[in-house]
Design a protein around this motif. Structure first.
Motif, PDB file in Angstrom:
ATOM      1  N   LEU A   1      -2.066  -2.962  13.325  1.00  0.00           N
ATOM      2  CA  LEU A   1      -1.346  -3.855  12.058  1.00  0.00           C
ATOM      3  C   LEU A   1      -0.607  -4.830  13.314  1.00  0.00           C
ATOM      4  O   LEU A   1      -1.098  -6.307  12.125  1.00  0.00           O
ATOM      5  CB  LEU A   1      -0.277  -2.957  11.793  1.00  0.00           C
ATOM      6  CG  LEU A   1      -0.532  -1.739  10.878  1.00  0.00           C
ATOM      7  CD1 LEU A   1       1.209  -0.781  10.660  1.00  0.00           C
ATOM      8  CD2 LEU A   1      -0.835  -2.657   9.907  1.00  0.00           C
ATOM      9  N   ASP A   2      -0.901  -4.594  14.280  1.00  0.00           N
ATOM     10  CA  ASP A   2      -0.110  -6.559  14.974  1.00  0.00           C
ATOM     11  C   ASP A   2      -1.252  -7.096  15.104  1.00  0.00           C
ATOM     12  O   ASP A   2      -1.262  -8.296  15.080  1.00  0.00           O
ATOM     13  CB  ASP A   2      -0.485  -6.160  16.937  1.00  0.00           C
ATOM     14  CG  ASP A   2       1.319  -5.204  17.717  1.00  0.00           C
ATOM     15  OD1 ASP A   2       1.785  -5.841  16.713  1.00  0.00           O
ATOM     16  OD2 ASP A   2       0.963  -4.342  17.769  1.00  0.00           O
TER      17      ASP A   2
ATOM     18  N   PHE B   1       0.808  -1.374  -0.430  1.00  0.00           N
ATOM     19  CA  PHE B   1      -0.339   0.177  -0.275  1.00  0.00           C
ATOM     20  C   PHE B   1       0.975   1.333   0.023  1.00  0.00           C
ATOM     21  O   PHE B   1       1.393   1.373   1.043  1.00  0.00           O
ATOM     22  CB  PHE B   1      -1.286   0.218   1.402  1.00  0.00           C
ATOM     23  CG  PHE B   1      -1.947  -1.466   1.312  1.00  0.00           C
ATOM     24  CD1 PHE B   1      -3.697  -0.730   0.594  1.00  0.00           C
ATOM     25  CD2 PHE B   1      -1.681  -2.366   2.260  1.00  0.00           C
ATOM     26  CE1 PHE B   1      -4.324  -2.545   0.900  1.00  0.00           C
ATOM     27  CE2 PHE B   1      -2.224  -3.303   1.980  1.00  0.00           C
ATOM     28  CZ  PHE B   1      -3.888  -3.379   1.333  1.00  0.00           C
ATOM     29  N   SER B   2       0.892   2.332  -1.109  1.00  0.00           N
ATOM     30  CA  SER B   2       1.951   2.703  -1.245  1.00  0.00           C
ATOM     31  C   SER B   2       0.422   4.567  -1.143  1.00  0.00           C
ATOM     32  O   SER B   2      -0.026   4.658  -1.834  1.00  0.00           O
ATOM     33  CB  SER B   2       2.500   3.059  -2.895  1.00  0.00           C
ATOM     34  OG  SER B   2       3.519   4.395  -2.443  1.00  0.00           O
ATOM     35  N   GLY B   3       1.282   4.911  -0.236  1.00  0.00           N
ATOM     36  CA  GLY B   3       0.765   6.200  -0.044  1.00  0.00           C
ATOM     37  C   GLY B   3       0.969   7.879  -0.266  1.00  0.00           C
ATOM     38  O   GLY B   3       1.397   9.094  -0.562  1.00  0.00           O
ATOM     39  N   GLU B   4       1.877   7.439  -1.052  1.00  0.00           N
ATOM     40  CA  GLU B   4       3.330   8.468  -2.288  1.00  0.00           C
ATOM     41  C   GLU B   4       3.511   7.968  -3.487  1.00  0.00           C
ATOM     42  O   GLU B   4       2.897   8.850  -4.144  1.00  0.00           O
ATOM     43  CB  GLU B   4       4.447   8.897  -1.435  1.00  0.00           C
ATOM     44  CG  GLU B   4       4.203   9.051  -0.184  1.00  0.00           C
ATOM     45  CD  GLU B   4       6.437   8.801   0.461  1.00  0.00           C
ATOM     46  OE1 GLU B   4       6.112   9.372   1.661  1.00  0.00           O
ATOM     47  OE2 GLU B   4       6.259   7.943  -0.241  1.00  0.00           O
TER      48      GLU B   4
ATOM     49  N   PHE C   1       3.170  -0.460   4.382  1.00  0.00           N
ATOM     50  CA  PHE C   1       2.637   0.210   4.416  1.00  0.00           C
ATOM     51  C   PHE C   1       3.218   1.485   4.545  1.00  0.00           C
ATOM     52  O   PHE C   1       4.295   1.535   5.244  1.00  0.00           O
ATOM     53  CB  PHE C   1       1.048  -0.016   5.591  1.00  0.00           C
ATOM     54  CG  PHE C   1       0.324  -0.944   5.959  1.00  0.00           C
ATOM     55  CD1 PHE C   1      -0.768  -0.468   5.806  1.00  0.00           C
ATOM     56  CD2 PHE C   1       0.349  -2.268   6.375  1.00  0.00           C
ATOM     57  CE1 PHE C   1      -2.047  -1.136   5.274  1.00  0.00           C
ATOM     58  CE2 PHE C   1      -0.471  -2.794   6.956  1.00  0.00           C
ATOM     59  CZ  PHE C   1      -1.551  -2.632   6.427  1.00  0.00           C
ATOM     60  N   ASP C   2       3.756   1.981   3.468  1.00  0.00           N
ATOM     61  CA  ASP C   2       4.734   3.149   2.817  1.00  0.00           C
ATOM     62  C   ASP C   2       4.005   4.145   2.146  1.00  0.00           C
ATOM     63  O   ASP C   2       2.697   4.778   1.605  1.00  0.00           O
ATOM     64  CB  ASP C   2       5.200   2.483   1.858  1.00  0.00           C
ATOM     65  CG  ASP C   2       6.919   2.986   1.722  1.00  0.00           C
ATOM     66  OD1 ASP C   2       6.689   4.118   2.050  1.00  0.00           O
ATOM     67  OD2 ASP C   2       7.138   3.352   0.405  1.00  0.00           O
TER      68      ASP C   2
ATOM     69  N   LEU D   1       5.568  -2.144   8.330  1.00  0.00           N
ATOM     70  CA  LEU D   1       5.214  -0.882   7.843  1.00  0.00           C
ATOM     71  C   LEU D   1       6.313   0.640   7.779  1.00  0.00           C
ATOM     72  O   LEU D   1       7.972  -0.012   8.165  1.00  0.00           O
ATOM     73  CB  LEU D   1       5.205  -0.081   9.855  1.00  0.00           C
ATOM     74  CG  LEU D   1       4.357   1.498   9.745  1.00  0.00           C
ATOM     75  CD1 LEU D   1       3.565   1.765   8.839  1.00  0.00           C
ATOM     76  CD2 LEU D   1       4.864   1.524  10.942  1.00  0.00           C
ATOM     77  N   VAL D   2       6.628   1.494   7.112  1.00  0.00           N
ATOM     78  CA  VAL D   2       7.225   2.083   6.856  1.00  0.00           C
ATOM     79  C   VAL D   2       8.101   3.631   7.334  1.00  0.00           C
ATOM     80  O   VAL D   2       6.536   4.291   7.197  1.00  0.00           O
ATOM     81  CB  VAL D   2       7.238   2.439   5.133  1.00  0.00           C
ATOM     82  CG1 VAL D   2       9.392   3.336   4.109  1.00  0.00           C
ATOM     83  CG2 VAL D   2       7.617   0.843   4.544  1.00  0.00           C
TER      84      VAL D   2
END
Length: 577
Positions: A389-390, A310-313, A366-367, A402-403
């Protein structure tokens, strides 16, 4: 005679006890769930699942046996099935569910004196090892044929008038039921007529005595476990929390020693250093259907399956181009590697997309965190978001990554990276493993240092690298992969001075001298007593301190020399040709 015997039994419930009404199906599901939990608890005690067996416990039952030494028979029976002797409830009797009275214990087909399938539920007793050994390997067809012959013999021995009288007898009807009923018995709805797990079956050439020694439980230890189960108020979930399975106590890694399954990991680094490219490479390799050996950061990738990035950018067109790039290399199969533009999607929406695939997902990325999380510096805000996320990792069993970014300002040493991770302390404290990536030398050199900054993993587990120590990689522009760097690999191209007219001989002398000293176990520093200027006469040098330092800086900027915590190191990436 053997010193061992088997104690076969069943646990289950009668669906008639669930009552009636519109919510009957829900009550039945609750009862099945509670029974399944009880099954898991018995397996952890050493119980062996066997073929389905008729029993007085009801129409939903599961068959087991304990193999133990004969000297413990009466004590085990006294804990397992004391009702006939004392009127007390046994260890697994009376496990209450919100939807039915209780789970009960009953007999097993192997308990039958006559070896007839319908009378195994009258009692629980010890059975000679030889009898159990022959029955545990029995196939469904053999069971069917043997029971069919017994029924045929009974019918043949029954007078005609008595047969007519018995036509309306329910039990008699069951004895004449189709062979499918004989095999599955009361488990026809529940479907638990399976063979024992493969590792509990006799191995080829293994005698009954050898098999018993391998699978037997220690009688006293089993009694102690039954006592513990009762002290847990017969709550199987409570008991299993105290007795975790081997899978729960061992870490499984997506990559050898890196990104454990079922927990959250963090990847941290400056913007533009290559975090996203590194993790899209991992997705491409894990989602690959290529038969070639699959590695990441120099280590084998252990499993393949669905990956969700999942890229948020990055916009969808860029992600599609990146996926097509990896597909041309034989990776990133479109049916397993999903690079998803997350702009405009909520955090919860992305999590729900992963849940749809459940245990088929191997990796979810998740980035970056800043696009999904709010309240970056507030632990009270970040902690529950990482908690989501856990929960996702625990529910699906996948590796969740997680990034995250570092605070502004260049990091000089890899070991200092942990203190530069941006925002709330939960970003470091909550993930089970934190991986750092930082650039070494000039950006054009494409050299990065990668290593583990923090982990909460038992010492018995072999990790990808030592804590706080980085390893060098070359960001290959042709393949978009990270190639491990080893001393002695030759880089194609000219020295920096060949381009700017400076002293090429000096730069070659710097590289050769550093290589020789490091190879002989020495240490070279940019300045001070261990610098190249000190003792240069031994290596044929006659350069000024300033000239040497300028040459070092030039080589570091070009990515041919690295200034690490261990001193100066040669860094010569492999040829891209």
């Amino acid at each position: 005679m053997s010193d061992y015997l088997a104690i076969p039994f069943t646990v289950g419930f009668n669906s008639e006890h669930l009552g009636s009404g519109n919510d009957w199906e829900d009550r039945w599901q609750h009862a099945v769930c509670r029974l399944e939990q009880t099954v898991q608890a018995i397996v952890r005690m050493g119980g062996i699942l066997t073929r389905a067996s008729p029993s007085q416990v009801g129409d939903e039952s599961i068959a087991f046996c304990f193999v133990a030494k004969k000297i413990h028979e009466q004590e085990i029976l006294g804990r397992l099935y004391p009702e006939r002797l004392t009127g007390q409830k046994g260890c697994f009797d009376g496990i209450v569910s919100i939807s039915f009275d209780s789970i009960t214990v009953g007999g097993h087909i192997w308990n039958s004196r006559s070896d007839q399938w319908w009378d195994g539920g009258e009692t629980v007793r010890g059975v000679e090892l030889a009898h159990v050994y022959s029955r545990i390997l029995e196939s469904p067809t053999e069971l069917r044929d043997r029971q069919k012959k017994l029924i045929e013999a009974i019918i043949a021995a029954t007078p005609e008038y008595q047969r007519r009288e018995n036509e309306n007898d329910i039990n008699w009807g069951l004895r004449l039921a189709p062979v499918e009923e004989m095999i599955e018995g009361p488990n026809r709805h529940f479907g638990r007529g399976d063979m024992p797990p493969h590792d509990r079956l006799p191995k080829p050439g293994e005698t009954a005595e050898q098999w018993a020694k391998r699978v037997a439980v220690d009688g006293q230890a089993l009694i102690d476990e039954m006592d513990l189960f009762e002290r847990c108020d017969k709550d199987p979930l409570f008991y299993m929390a105290l007795r975790p399975s081997a899978e729960e106590t061992q870490f499984r890694f997506l990559v050898d020693g890196l990104f454990p399954f079922g927990v959250v990991s963090l990847v941290a680094g400056d913007g533009g250093v290559g975090k996203s490219t590194m993790l899209t490479e991992l997705c491409a390799v894990v989602g690959s259907q290529s038969t070639d050996e699959r590695t990441f950061l120099g280590r084998p990738v252990n499993e393949r399956g669905i990956c969700m990035f999942f890229s948020g950018e990055d916009n969808p067109s860029f992600l599609m181009e990146r996926q097509e790039f990896y597909q041309r290399q034989g990776h990133a199969n479109a049916s397993q590697c999903f690079l998803i533009g997350a702009a405009g999607r909520s955090f919860d929406e992305c999590i729900s997309m992963v849940r749809r695939y459940k245990d088929r997902v191997k990796l979810a990325v998740f980035d970056p965190a800043s696009k999904f999380f709010t309240g970056g510096n507030d632990n009270d805000a970040i902690d529950p978001q990482i908690g989501k996320l856990d929960a996702l990792a625990a529910e699906t069993g996948c590796a969740v990554v997680l990034v995250h970014h570092l605070t502004k300002g260049r990091v000089q040493q890899f070991s200092h990276m942990r203190d530069k991770i941006r925002g709330a302390g939960a970003f470091v404290n909550r993930p089970r493993l934190v991986l750092g990536i930082m650039r070494k030398g000039a950006e054009a050199a494409r050299i990065v240092e990668i290593g583990i900054l923090k982990h909460n993993i038992p010492p018995s587990q072999a990790l990808w690298g030592e804590l706080g120590k980085g390893r060098l990689f070359y960001q290959n522009p042709e393949t978009l992969r990270l190639d491990p760097l080893e001393d002695g690999q030759q880089r194609q191209g000219r020295l920096p001075s060949a381009e700017n007219g400076n002293n090429v001989a000096l730069e070659r002398w710097v590289l050769d001298t550093v290589r020789q000293r490091v190879a002989s176990g020495g240490e070279v520093r940019k300045t001070g007593r261990k610098s190249l200027h000190q003792g240069q006469q031994e290596t044929g040098g006659s350069y000024s301190r300033l000239a040497i330092e300028r040459a070092q800086d030039s080589l570091i900027a070009a990515g041919l020399l690295l200034d690490t915590e261990a001193g100066l190191q040669i860094c010569e990436p492999p040829s891209t040709e």
